[in-house]
Design a protein around this motif. Sequence first.
Motif, mmCIF file in Angstrom:
data_model
loop_
_atom_site.group_PDB
_atom_site.id
_atom_site.type_symbol
_atom_site.label_atom_id
_atom_site.label_comp_id
_atom_site.label_asym_id
_atom_site.label_seq_id
_atom_site.Cartn_x
_atom_site.Cartn_y
_atom_site.Cartn_z
ATOM 1 N N TYR A 186 -4.049 -7.179 6.364
ATOM 2 C CA TYR A 186 -4.764 -6.317 5.425
ATOM 3 C C TYR A 186 -3.977 -6.240 4.119
ATOM 4 O O TYR A 186 -2.759 -6.299 4.095
ATOM 5 C CB TYR A 186 -5.083 -4.947 6.026
ATOM 6 N N GLU A 228 1.986 2.082 3.517
ATOM 7 C CA GLU A 228 3.021 1.197 4.073
ATOM 8 C C GLU A 228 4.373 1.505 3.457
ATOM 9 O O GLU A 228 5.400 1.467 4.142
ATOM 10 C CB GLU A 228 2.715 -0.258 3.705
ATOM 11 N N GLU A 270 -2.628 3.672 8.025
ATOM 12 C CA GLU A 270 -1.680 2.544 7.858
ATOM 13 C C GLU A 270 -0.237 2.975 8.088
ATOM 14 O O GLU A 270 0.612 2.127 8.374
ATOM 15 C CB GLU A 270 -1.812 1.917 6.470
ATOM 16 N N GLU A 290 7.844 2.265 5.388
ATOM 17 C CA GLU A 290 9.033 1.425 5.244
ATOM 18 C C GLU A 290 10.177 2.229 4.615
ATOM 19 O O GLU A 290 11.333 2.115 5.040
ATOM 20 C CB GLU A 290 8.697 0.189 4.410
ATOM 21 N N LYS A 297 4.040 -1.283 14.386
ATOM 22 C CA LYS A 297 4.435 -2.692 14.330
ATOM 23 C C LYS A 297 5.955 -2.837 14.217
ATOM 24 O O LYS A 297 6.544 -3.707 14.841
ATOM 25 C CB LYS A 297 3.789 -3.367 13.114
ATOM 26 N N VAL A 298 6.564 -1.973 13.400
ATOM 27 C CA VAL A 298 7.972 -2.178 13.045
ATOM 28 C C VAL A 298 8.942 -1.467 13.998
ATOM 29 O O VAL A 298 9.957 -2.049 14.392
ATOM 30 C CB VAL A 298 8.220 -1.755 11.580
ATOM 31 N N ARG A 300 3.369 -9.787 0.511
ATOM 32 C CA ARG A 300 3.037 -8.644 1.359
ATOM 33 C C ARG A 300 4.195 -8.513 2.326
ATOM 34 O O ARG A 300 4.601 -9.483 2.980
ATOM 35 C CB ARG A 300 1.717 -8.877 2.105
ATOM 36 N N TYR A 301 4.725 -7.278 2.434
ATOM 37 C CA TYR A 301 6.013 -7.088 3.087
ATOM 38 C C TYR A 301 6.039 -7.570 4.540
ATOM 39 O O TYR A 301 7.014 -8.160 4.983
ATOM 40 C CB TYR A 301 6.399 -5.611 2.999
ATOM 41 N N LEU A 302 4.961 -7.309 5.284
ATOM 42 C CA LEU A 302 4.985 -7.660 6.712
ATOM 43 C C LEU A 302 4.637 -9.125 6.982
ATOM 44 O O LEU A 302 4.703 -9.577 8.115
ATOM 45 C CB LEU A 302 4.054 -6.739 7.512
ATOM 46 N N ARG A 331 13.877 2.977 6.109
ATOM 47 C CA ARG A 331 15.074 2.620 5.350
ATOM 48 C C ARG A 331 15.966 3.824 5.080
ATOM 49 O O ARG A 331 17.129 3.659 4.731
ATOM 50 C CB ARG A 331 14.676 1.983 4.011
ATOM 51 N N LYS A 361 0.843 -1.179 0.000
ATOM 52 C CA LYS A 361 0.000 0.000 0.000
ATOM 53 C C LYS A 361 0.877 1.226 0.000
ATOM 54 O O LYS A 361 1.947 1.212 0.620
ATOM 55 C CB LYS A 361 -0.818 0.025 1.297
ATOM 56 N N TYR A 404 1.776 0.782 10.606
ATOM 57 C CA TYR A 404 3.018 0.137 10.185
ATOM 58 C C TYR A 404 4.156 0.501 11.133
ATOM 59 O O TYR A 404 4.908 -0.361 11.595
ATOM 60 C CB TYR A 404 3.360 0.583 8.756
#
Lengths: 354, 215
Positions: free
Chosen positions: B13, A11, A35, A15, A42-43, B129-131, A19, A8, A39
């Motif tokens: 998702y 996302e 999101e 990310e 979570k990360v 999906r990346y995660l 990076r 997405k 994201y």
Amino acid sequence: MGQKFLMKGNEAIAEAAIRNGCMHFFGYPITPQTEVSAYMSKVMPKIGGTFLQAESEIAAINMVLGAASCGVRAMTSSSSPGISLKSEGVSYIAGSDVPCVILNVMRGGPGLGGIQPSQADYWQATKALGHGDFQLIVLAPATVQEIVDLMGTAFDLADQYRMPALILADGMLGQMMEPVEFPEKKEAPAGAKDYATTGTQGKRKPNIINSLYLQAPVLEQTIRDRFARYEQVKQNEVRVEEYACDDAEIITVAYGATARVVKGAVDMARAEGIKAGLIRPITVWPFPTETIAKAAEKARGMLVVEMSMGQMVEDVRLAVNGRCGVSFFGRTGGVVPSPAEVLAEIKKLAGGTN
Amino acid sequence: MVFKRISILTGHYGSGKTNLAVNFALDLAGQGKPVTLVDLDIVNPYFRSADFRELLESRGVRVIAPHYANTNLDIPALPAEIQSVFHQTDRMVILDVGGDDAGAIALGQFAPQIRQEDYGLFYVVNERRYLTRDVESALEVLREIEACSRLKATALINNTNLGEETTPELVVSSQGFAEEAAHKAGIPLALTAAKRELAVPDAYPVEIYVRTAWA
């Protein structure tokens, strides 16, 4: 070259920021950019970074000011109504000459507006995201891959010119899923951030990050110095894509996800024998004034397409400066224009100026 | 046939639950079965199965969806109408659940009723999906979904794809990932889904209904 993943837009932004060395994210959820926060939440804990869901957008942007003052790469994200709330902090960050990255995944406005895609915050982003004389670097990606590629640029430019960079996206781009590939991981350049409040170790005078100047001449000079830097940005950092423009008689101008709809319409027009082209500003500040002025020398007419009542069209008219006619087509309130609608407008222009 | 009377689609998702839900509902309706599609997604207001209401209803699928994007409220509420699927036991039901554990919360309130039947809870995975790109991360999301929904997954669905760039090889090469994930989760791999045009052998052929604005 890495493996491709389906991501997405939101996302990919998160990310790509990580990076590019962004280890500090402060946010507050809002559709259609939630999101990004999800994201990060979570990360970040897994990689020793900071994810903080603030109590409000105003708190989040001020946390970015604090983190950026310490010399680290920091970011916040929101969507239109939330960006309005952040505007005070954005002005403080600009007035403090510290770098950061802000993301606006635009939705329909004004007020709470709607939750569908929009580009009605163009004026806010490019003219006045807060009070006072200041500018932001504003990057407008059109694909999820371009988001990935521009995140590094945003952080690098923000650091280089010590000013906030804004990624101007829209709900369509934030929510769409496309295959992406990440470039090799890049460490944030360890360049000397000699303004950062990292502790003096008793070896130097303390750094002070501040946007308050009570002496008018001092404030004026500070602003003039800042604007000298903005001139450098205007000279060096304009990014623009020209598509099928070489022999084009009708030039369309569109940015972000809208540019993809318009590109489709340009292809359809070409298939019907109409010489159409597209200029896609990738930076909307600094604006590709020169590219547009040059194209206006040869074009019979220009058509600006936006998901708004017409905002960027004013910058296009200033650039064209009467060299050719500039018309506008827009859908707003969360409605996305269709390639067929844009084609009809191109045809009107092609027929009308014969 | 892998479907139970109540078939629930859950997953990370963006794993493709909604597109699968629409396909499954239309396929069941095409076989002459009475079918109801319930859109339980209270997380993502974009790309929802309710977006395909017209198509679904024209082919005889009953659609139950929260009033969401058409209201002035950013807070969705689940319609009481959902209760009807537990009483109309002659109808097949597809439940399209929102992504991740956040989406699965909405499912939890129906857990006691669902548990009274022989239900199928499908965990949809996409290796690209990346995660959820490795088995461990995919299983972590599954555990979170199970905890929030208070239901156990009964089978895995492999929906590995890269959108428009999906190739038959990509789908085939994801088989190992899907089998390992299913094995470690202690559930069978119910099916691998792939776009019909790709003609992947033994795959469940699907149409792509979720499309972009400029296609």
